[in-house]
Design a protein around this motif. Structure first.
Motif: not given
Ligand code: CA
Length: 226
Positions: A176, A180, A185-190
């Motif tokens: 990340a 990026w 951020d553990s909420d993102t699965n990007v």
């Protein structure tokens, strides 16, 4: 180790000066091409980080003058435009590597360390290879078994990171921050989404599978055992 930064943008220049200083380097900074050239000709620098777009002399003129006077210290140039002509020009003029803005500090530091480790003596990182997978960094093209694979800019960045550090399990947080330029951020699965697309392009229908998921740890690109 002594590094000269030639960068007119105050924010970037200061950020680099501070970061490299904290990483243990002795750092000087010039704010335009003329000053940069003057300092580079006088100082004993192990590396010059040279922005291309500068007031006065631009980065190309500075680089040409240095090489024209026989100074062979490594040069890493910074370019805002992700264009092949820029990269080719810089490397032809005798630069050792380049970074496209915006870049993460972690990536810059990794490049700086690689350049300093290998010293001068030619570019050895133009093409990365793992098994039959090839990444041409100059033309930004990927090939598997000699066949071209179309990648987006992010996929290319991701694959470049995996290949530069092949055999090493890379945590999502590192991916990340380096690809990026964001905090994890553990909420993102990007990352998962991009990784899935990349694997389809690289490994689908091909052997061996090079990209592996290491549960709870991250991802690794390597030739599997056996
Ligand atoms: Ca600039």
């Amino acid at each position: 180790m002594k590094i000269l930064i030639v960068e007119d943008e105050a924010k970037t220049g200061e950020y680099l000066r501070q970061g490299l200083g904290e990483a243990g380097f002795v750092v000087d900074r010039a704010r335009d091409g003329g000053d940069g050239l003057h300092l580079a000709l006088q100082g004993e620098y192990d590396l010059v980080i040279l922005d291309v777009m500068l007031p006065g002399l631009d980065g190309w003129q500075v680089l040409r003058s240095l090489r024209g006077r026989g100074l062979q210290m490594p040069v890493l140039f910074l370019t805002a435009r992700d264009q092949v002509e820029d990269r080719v020009k810089g490397l032809e003029l005798g630069a050792d590597d380049y970074l496209v803005k915006p870049f993460s500090f972690a990536e810059l530091l990794a490049r700086v360390r690689t350049i300093l480790r290998r010293g001068r003596g030619g570019i050895d990182t133009v093409t990365l290879r793992v098994a039959d997978l090839e990444l041409d960094l100059l033309r930004r093209r990927a090939f598997r078994g000699g066949r071209r694979i179309e990648l987006t800019a992010k996929e290319f960045g991701l694959l470049e990171l995996l290949m530069r550090r092949h055999g090493e399990v890379l945590p999502r947080s590192l991916i990340a921050s380096q690809v990026w330029d964001m905090n994890f951020d553990s909420d993102t699965n990007v990352i998962e989404v991009a990784m899935r697309r990349l694997r389809l392009k690289i490994d689908e229908g091909r052997e061996p599978k090079l990209i592996q998921t290491v549960r709870g740890m991250g991802y690794v690109l390597e030739v599997p055992d056996r």
